[in-house]
Design a protein around this motif. Structure first.
Motif, mmCIF file in Angstrom:
data_model
loop_
_atom_site.group_PDB
_atom_site.id
_atom_site.type_symbol
_atom_site.label_atom_id
_atom_site.label_comp_id
_atom_site.label_asym_id
_atom_site.label_seq_id
_atom_site.Cartn_x
_atom_site.Cartn_y
_atom_site.Cartn_z
ATOM 1 N N ILE A 219 0.721 -1.107 -0.121
ATOM 2 C CA ILE A 219 -0.215 0.027 -0.034
ATOM 3 C C ILE A 219 0.968 1.116 0.069
ATOM 4 O O ILE A 219 1.759 1.408 0.761
ATOM 5 C CB ILE A 219 -0.908 -0.135 1.281
ATOM 6 N N VAL A 220 0.968 2.044 -0.848
ATOM 7 C CA VAL A 220 1.730 3.215 -1.154
ATOM 8 C C VAL A 220 1.280 4.648 -0.577
ATOM 9 O O VAL A 220 0.152 4.742 -0.816
ATOM 10 C CB VAL A 220 2.226 3.142 -2.598
ATOM 11 N N PHE A 221 2.216 5.089 -0.009
ATOM 12 C CA PHE A 221 1.916 6.829 0.430
ATOM 13 C C PHE A 221 2.602 7.502 -0.628
ATOM 14 O O PHE A 221 3.457 7.194 -1.323
ATOM 15 C CB PHE A 221 2.282 6.710 1.958
ATOM 16 N N SER A 222 2.002 8.860 -0.405
ATOM 17 C CA SER A 222 2.418 10.009 -1.225
ATOM 18 C C SER A 222 2.369 9.610 -2.794
ATOM 19 O O SER A 222 3.324 10.037 -3.620
ATOM 20 C CB SER A 222 4.008 10.345 -0.924
ATOM 21 N N PRO A 223 1.147 9.061 -3.134
ATOM 22 C CA PRO A 223 1.071 8.602 -4.521
ATOM 23 C C PRO A 223 0.616 9.957 -5.332
ATOM 24 O O PRO A 223 1.098 9.769 -6.669
ATOM 25 C CB PRO A 223 -0.496 7.787 -4.465
ATOM 26 N N LEU A 224 0.705 11.083 -4.836
ATOM 27 C CA LEU A 224 0.242 12.096 -5.618
ATOM 28 C C LEU A 224 1.488 13.170 -5.388
ATOM 29 O O LEU A 224 1.288 14.463 -5.773
ATOM 30 C CB LEU A 224 -0.952 12.891 -5.338
ATOM 31 N N ALA A 225 2.653 12.791 -4.793
ATOM 32 C CA ALA A 225 3.754 13.525 -4.364
ATOM 33 C C ALA A 225 3.423 14.695 -3.992
ATOM 34 O O ALA A 225 3.819 15.753 -4.263
ATOM 35 C CB ALA A 225 4.567 13.727 -5.905
ATOM 36 N N GLN A 226 2.913 14.706 -2.773
ATOM 37 C CA GLN A 226 2.464 15.997 -1.845
ATOM 38 C C GLN A 226 1.594 16.925 -2.464
ATOM 39 O O GLN A 226 1.594 17.951 -2.343
ATOM 40 C CB GLN A 226 3.808 16.462 -1.318
ATOM 41 N N GLY A 227 0.793 16.620 -3.681
ATOM 42 C CA GLY A 227 0.029 17.371 -4.253
ATOM 43 C C GLY A 227 0.517 17.950 -5.674
ATOM 44 O O GLY A 227 -0.057 18.453 -6.419
ATOM 45 N N MET A 228 1.823 17.470 -6.105
ATOM 46 C CA MET A 228 2.466 18.039 -7.036
ATOM 47 C C MET A 228 2.038 17.401 -8.537
ATOM 48 O O MET A 228 1.702 18.005 -9.498
ATOM 49 C CB MET A 228 3.938 17.752 -7.067
ATOM 50 N N LEU A 229 1.369 16.085 -8.110
ATOM 51 C CA LEU A 229 0.799 15.357 -9.262
ATOM 52 C C LEU A 229 -0.871 15.713 -9.414
ATOM 53 O O LEU A 229 -1.580 14.488 -9.497
ATOM 54 C CB LEU A 229 0.850 13.900 -9.318
ATOM 55 N N THR A 230 -1.132 16.906 -8.987
ATOM 56 C CA THR A 230 -2.670 17.489 -9.244
ATOM 57 C C THR A 230 -2.675 18.493 -9.753
ATOM 58 O O THR A 230 -1.562 18.945 -10.526
ATOM 59 C CB THR A 230 -3.187 17.454 -7.894
ATOM 60 N N ASN A 231 -3.774 19.092 -10.094
ATOM 61 C CA ASN A 231 -3.971 20.345 -10.848
ATOM 62 C C ASN A 231 -3.745 21.606 -9.941
ATOM 63 O O ASN A 231 -3.898 22.866 -10.094
ATOM 64 C CB ASN A 231 -5.427 20.612 -11.545
ATOM 65 N N ARG A 232 -3.433 21.310 -8.458
ATOM 66 C CA ARG A 232 -3.144 22.400 -7.697
ATOM 67 C C ARG A 232 -2.069 23.383 -7.972
ATOM 68 O O ARG A 232 -2.277 24.657 -7.848
ATOM 69 C CB ARG A 232 -2.804 21.885 -6.298
ATOM 70 N N ASN A 274 -9.606 11.860 -20.537
ATOM 71 C CA ASN A 274 -10.852 12.010 -19.847
ATOM 72 C C ASN A 274 -10.481 12.085 -18.329
ATOM 73 O O ASN A 274 -11.430 11.871 -17.832
ATOM 74 C CB ASN A 274 -11.876 11.579 -20.567
ATOM 75 N N GLN A 275 -9.379 12.292 -17.758
ATOM 76 C CA GLN A 275 -9.268 12.248 -16.315
ATOM 77 C C GLN A 275 -8.440 13.632 -15.963
ATOM 78 O O GLN A 275 -7.885 14.347 -16.848
ATOM 79 C CB GLN A 275 -8.233 11.093 -16.075
ATOM 80 N N THR A 276 -8.591 13.677 -14.732
ATOM 81 C CA THR A 276 -7.540 14.834 -14.075
ATOM 82 C C THR A 276 -6.354 14.029 -13.870
ATOM 83 O O THR A 276 -6.087 12.856 -13.864
ATOM 84 C CB THR A 276 -8.191 15.300 -12.713
ATOM 85 N N LEU A 277 -5.466 15.123 -13.860
ATOM 86 C CA LEU A 277 -3.888 14.682 -13.339
ATOM 87 C C LEU A 277 -3.799 13.484 -12.159
ATOM 88 O O LEU A 277 -3.125 12.656 -12.128
ATOM 89 C CB LEU A 277 -2.956 15.701 -13.357
ATOM 90 N N ALA A 278 -4.702 13.943 -11.241
ATOM 91 C CA ALA A 278 -4.648 13.073 -9.933
ATOM 92 C C ALA A 278 -5.175 11.843 -10.217
ATOM 93 O O ALA A 278 -4.621 10.711 -9.539
ATOM 94 C CB ALA A 278 -5.468 13.853 -9.001
ATOM 95 N N GLU A 279 -6.147 11.725 -10.865
ATOM 96 C CA GLU A 279 -7.013 10.505 -11.339
ATOM 97 C C GLU A 279 -6.101 9.661 -12.102
ATOM 98 O O GLU A 279 -5.867 8.362 -11.818
ATOM 99 C CB GLU A 279 -8.020 10.626 -12.029
ATOM 100 N N MET A 280 -5.295 10.287 -13.091
ATOM 101 C CA MET A 280 -4.514 9.256 -13.722
ATOM 102 C C MET A 280 -3.162 8.730 -13.064
ATOM 103 O O MET A 280 -2.755 7.903 -13.097
ATOM 104 C CB MET A 280 -3.756 10.118 -14.933
ATOM 105 N N ALA A 281 -2.674 9.732 -12.135
ATOM 106 C CA ALA A 281 -1.542 9.503 -11.336
ATOM 107 C C ALA A 281 -1.721 8.427 -10.326
ATOM 108 O O ALA A 281 -1.009 7.508 -10.171
ATOM 109 C CB ALA A 281 -1.049 10.708 -10.405
#
Length: 331
Positions: A219-232, A274-281
């Motif tokens: 089970i992996v943590f930080s899958p979105l790299a602290q929010g860098m792999l989102t549209n934030r 047809n996804q957000t970056l977070a969904e794809m990540a």
């Protein structure tokens, strides 16, 4: 008003087996590292936990040092569990960990039997539980014999304080070594919790192979790299973001700006899917067969609801994976 879980809560969630064990975890689990301490509003914590369970998220991941202050996430979770979720306990997977600093003196951290047993007892007391479903050693301790750490975790299972055990932040070699000890002891060692995302792929250099060989899940943590792999951060760094705060040890404005070009290109691939970056990540992480679940945090329920949308499209075309690799391999 008393909380009643939605009847259809299991309808849309995907559950994946952890290694070769009998345990299944939701593909997306909720981590309580941030946003559940005494500095956070209890009503918001309650809303996130209710919403998570209503979406079929049955796994809630804690540790003794989560907060802030350390210990407060377990206390707050325990309170909400007692007041709202008592009748649903058997539908939940609750995990905790020991290893990071918790109290003064030589027994307040690391991997001795003294620390691990005392830490587990403290965590159970804070949450008001008789047992946790998974108990982890949170970080490797190179000064304590590995067998002692393994025997301590094995003891927790034999005492009825944990159903399964795991490790976190262990490298491939140490994971293989402790797996052999657990086999001798007959301990239900089933899971590893490493960090993993598109920017940090260290588990691909040996650990995934060990997990497969030892029939373990991850089970992996930080899958979105602290929010860098989102549209934030696509259009600049918001004033209220973690990257903007000078006290964030894992994220900074410089770090965000260094990855922005890559993030924008990854976002184009996500849009084509047809996804957000977070969904794809999140989907990209879950493409690995060994990974049973990804741990996400949430400061508000809407973030969690958005993340769960990733489960609608977990498959990737070869061309999409190749495009992602090309983008990530840019200097």
């Amino acid at each position: 008003m008393m909380y009643l879980a939605k009847e259809a809560r299991y309808q849309d969630m995907t559950y994946r087996r952890v290694g070769h064990s009998g345990l299944k975890l939701p593909a997306i689990s909720l981590g309580l590292w941030h946003n559940f301490g005494d500095v956070d509003q209890l009503s918001n914590q309650r809303e996130i936990l209710h919403g998570a369970f209503d979406m079929g998220i049955t796994h809630f991941d804690l540790a003794n040092n989560y907060g802030p202050p350390a210990g407060s996430a377990e206390i707050n979770f325990g309170r909400i569990l007692r007041e709202d979720f008592q009748s649903y306990r058997d539908e939940m997977i609750i995990s905790s960990k020991a290893g990071y600093y918790m109290w003064p003196g030589p027994y307040g951290e690391w991997g001795s039997k003294k620390n691990i047993v005392a830490s587990c007892d403290q965590s159970l007391k804070r949450m008001g539980l008789d047992y946790v479903d998974i108990f982890y050693h949170h970080r490797p301790d190179y000064d304590t014999p590995l067998r002692e750490t393994a025997q301590a975790l094995d003891l927790l299972v034999r005492q009825g304080k944990a159903l399964y055990v795991g490790v976190s932040n262990y490298d491939a070699e140490r994971t293989k070594e402790i797996a052999q000890i657990f086999k001798e002891l007959g301990t239900p060692f089933i899971i590893h919790q490493p960090n993993y995302n598109m920017f940090d792929r260290w588990i691909e250099d040996g650990l995934l192979t060990v997990l497969e060989e030892e029939q373990l899940g991850a089970i992996v943590f930080s899958p979105l790299a602290q929010g860098m792999l989102t549209n934030r951060y696509l259009n600049g760094i918001p004033a209220d973001s973690r990257a903007h705060r000078s006290d964030s040890p894992f994220l900074s404005e410089d770090k965000v700006e260094a990855t922005l070009k890559i993030v924008k290109e990854l976002n184009k691939v996500a849009e084509n899917r047809n996804q957000t970056l977070a969904e794809m990540a999140l989907g990209w992480n879950l493409r690995q067969p060994a990974i049973a679940s990804v741990l996400v945090g949430a400061s508000r329920l809407s973030q969690l609801q958005d993340n769960v949308k990733a489960l609608a499209k977990l498959s990737f075309e070869d061309e999409e994976l190749a495009a992602i690799e090309t983008i990530l391999n840019q200097n």
